[in-house]
Design an enzyme around this catalytic site. Structure first.
Site, mmCIF file in Angstrom:
data_model
loop_
_atom_site.group_PDB
_atom_site.id
_atom_site.type_symbol
_atom_site.label_atom_id
_atom_site.label_comp_id
_atom_site.label_asym_id
_atom_site.label_seq_id
_atom_site.Cartn_x
_atom_site.Cartn_y
_atom_site.Cartn_z
ATOM 1 N N GLU A 33 0.004 71.257 43.041
ATOM 2 C CA GLU A 33 1.375 71.002 43.489
ATOM 3 C C GLU A 33 2.363 71.464 42.429
ATOM 4 O O GLU A 33 2.156 71.191 41.231
ATOM 5 C CB GLU A 33 1.534 69.488 43.710
ATOM 6 C CG GLU A 33 2.878 69.061 44.241
ATOM 7 C CD GLU A 33 2.985 67.540 44.340
ATOM 8 O OE1 GLU A 33 2.395 66.838 43.494
ATOM 9 O OE2 GLU A 33 3.680 67.062 45.246
ATOM 10 N N HIS A 35 5.157 71.386 39.886
ATOM 11 C CA HIS A 35 5.737 70.314 39.067
ATOM 12 C C HIS A 35 6.865 70.906 38.229
ATOM 13 O O HIS A 35 6.964 70.636 37.020
ATOM 14 C CB HIS A 35 4.674 69.699 38.155
ATOM 15 C CG HIS A 35 3.796 68.680 38.834
ATOM 16 N ND1 HIS A 35 2.810 69.031 39.717
ATOM 17 C CD2 HIS A 35 3.766 67.324 38.770
ATOM 18 C CE1 HIS A 35 2.201 67.925 40.146
ATOM 19 N NE2 HIS A 35 2.766 66.882 39.586
ATOM 20 N N ASP A 44 -1.621 66.789 38.333
ATOM 21 C CA ASP A 44 -2.198 65.552 38.892
ATOM 22 C C ASP A 44 -3.714 65.502 38.694
ATOM 23 O O ASP A 44 -4.289 64.412 38.555
ATOM 24 C CB ASP A 44 -1.868 65.431 40.393
ATOM 25 C CG ASP A 44 -0.373 65.265 40.644
ATOM 26 O OD1 ASP A 44 0.379 65.040 39.677
ATOM 27 O OD2 ASP A 44 0.036 65.370 41.815
ATOM 28 N N HIS A 119 -2.001 61.506 42.789
ATOM 29 C CA HIS A 119 -0.993 62.218 43.612
ATOM 30 C C HIS A 119 -0.544 61.264 44.715
ATOM 31 O O HIS A 119 -1.346 60.855 45.569
ATOM 32 C CB HIS A 119 -1.639 63.491 44.181
ATOM 33 C CG HIS A 119 -0.819 64.246 45.169
ATOM 34 N ND1 HIS A 119 0.377 64.847 44.856
ATOM 35 C CD2 HIS A 119 -1.035 64.502 46.500
ATOM 36 C CE1 HIS A 119 0.852 65.456 45.937
ATOM 37 N NE2 HIS A 119 0.025 65.258 46.941
ATOM 38 N N GLU A 121 0.902 61.138 47.560
ATOM 39 C CA GLU A 121 0.717 61.292 49.004
ATOM 40 C C GLU A 121 -0.734 61.119 49.466
ATOM 41 O O GLU A 121 -1.005 61.038 50.664
ATOM 42 C CB GLU A 121 1.231 62.680 49.447
ATOM 43 C CG GLU A 121 2.741 62.843 49.368
ATOM 44 C CD GLU A 121 3.241 63.285 47.987
ATOM 45 O OE1 GLU A 121 2.515 63.110 46.984
ATOM 46 O OE2 GLU A 121 4.376 63.789 47.922
ATOM 47 N N HIS A 175 8.417 62.483 40.132
ATOM 48 C CA HIS A 175 7.661 63.731 40.222
ATOM 49 C C HIS A 175 8.166 64.795 39.226
ATOM 50 O O HIS A 175 9.317 65.219 39.297
ATOM 51 C CB HIS A 175 7.751 64.287 41.650
ATOM 52 C CG HIS A 175 6.997 65.558 41.818
ATOM 53 N ND1 HIS A 175 5.631 65.602 41.858
ATOM 54 C CD2 HIS A 175 7.415 66.834 41.924
ATOM 55 C CE1 HIS A 175 5.247 66.853 41.982
ATOM 56 N NE2 HIS A 175 6.303 67.621 42.021
ATOM 57 N N GLU A 180 5.038 62.054 33.853
ATOM 58 C CA GLU A 180 4.020 63.111 33.889
ATOM 59 C C GLU A 180 4.186 64.081 32.714
ATOM 60 O O GLU A 180 3.194 64.537 32.130
ATOM 61 C CB GLU A 180 4.089 63.876 35.215
ATOM 62 C CG GLU A 180 3.599 63.042 36.384
ATOM 63 C CD GLU A 180 3.618 63.794 37.701
ATOM 64 O OE1 GLU A 180 2.663 63.623 38.467
ATOM 65 O OE2 GLU A 180 4.573 64.537 37.974
HETATM 66 ZN ZN LIG Z 1 2.288 64.888 39.831
#
Ligand SMILES: [Zn+2]
Length: 257
Positions: A33, A35, A44, A119, A121, A175, A180
């Site tokens: 994903e 970032h 992630d 993650h 979702e 996010h 992170e």
């Molecule tokens: Zn992430």
């Protein structure tokens, strides 16, 4: 030499011995994903694997090879699935992966599984797959149980206050933000390009989803809040405190089972 906690680094004989000795199996689940311009696509995966490795050291567990892809990024938690680089599974595929892995580790003889999610979702689809598999195993009379968690649920209020000093934007817009980025600065500084952080205001998103997404609602960075105040020291604090709280909770749960 002590054996690696990473399943993928073990030979099959050593792996089977560890399972026969009752080692819980921890399955990190990540995503590919975007970032933002400063973090890698596998952020992630790296973070869920790092948390899993620390947990394995405390509970005598094994870390399975991670689930690298995750469920579709959503605009209100990951910027959205319309963004380039983000490469996602649909729900039925992720459910099927969680179900299949639960059945596979049970076939190897594992009794205790921990799915460690990195993650946002993914969560409900992992839940569904694990639920289907554990129900099936129970019908067969096999004693297999699984724990599902997301690691950020183990970051305590004091740590949030220390790191954000009253400006915590909420987990939904974290996010690509301070959490992170700080963890990555501590674990993999070579993969972080701090000079490319786009210091934009946190995303202003409605309390509903729009399909297809209105792309302009996602900040140009792809991040939902700024990582400007991220630091290696904050990452170290986050990793130490979070992995400790996580290990305490899981140790107590396994002892109670
Ligand atoms: Zn992430």
């Amino acid at each position: 030499m002590p054996r690696s906690v990473l399943m993928e680094e073990l030979d099959a004989f050593t792996y089977r011995e560890a399972i026969a000795d009752g080692a819980p199996v921890i399955i990190p689940v990540g995503s590919i994903e975007q970032h933002g311009p400063h973090l890698p696509l596998n952020t992630d995966v790296i973070l869920s694997k790092a948390m899993s490795t620390r947990l394995a050291g405390v509970i005598g567990g094994l870390v399975a090879a991670p689930v690298v892809y995750g469920y579709k990024s959503q605009q209100r938690s990951g910027g959205g699935n319309h963004l380039g680089g983000t490469t996602s599974l649909d729900a039925t595929t992720l459910i099927s992966i969680a179900r299949t892995l639960t059945l596979e580790f049970a076939r190897h003889g594992a009794h205790r599984l921990i799915f460690l999610n990195g993650h946002f979702e993914n969560y409900q689809f992992l839940y569904e797959g694990i639920e289907q598999a554990t129900a099936e195993l129970a019908r067969r009379g096999q004693d297999v149980s699984a724990i599902l968690l997301s690691y950020w649920d183990f970051v305590d209020e004091d740590t949030i206050e220390e790191i954000y000093s009253g400006s915590f934007p909420g987990w939904d817009v974290e996010h690509g933000g301070v959490l992170e980025t700080s963890l990555m600065l501590h674990l993999h500084p070579d993969l972080v390009r701090l000079e490319r952080v786009m210091d934009l205001p946190a995303a202003q998103l409605p309390r509903y989803d729009i399909l297809p997404v209105r792309a302009e609602l996602t900040p140009a960075s792809g991040c939902l809040s700024s990582a400007k105040s991220a630091s290696e020291a904050a990452g170290q604090l986050l990793l130490e405190r979070t992995s400790k709280a996580l290990a305490e909770a899981i140790s107590a749960e396994l002892a109670a089972q």
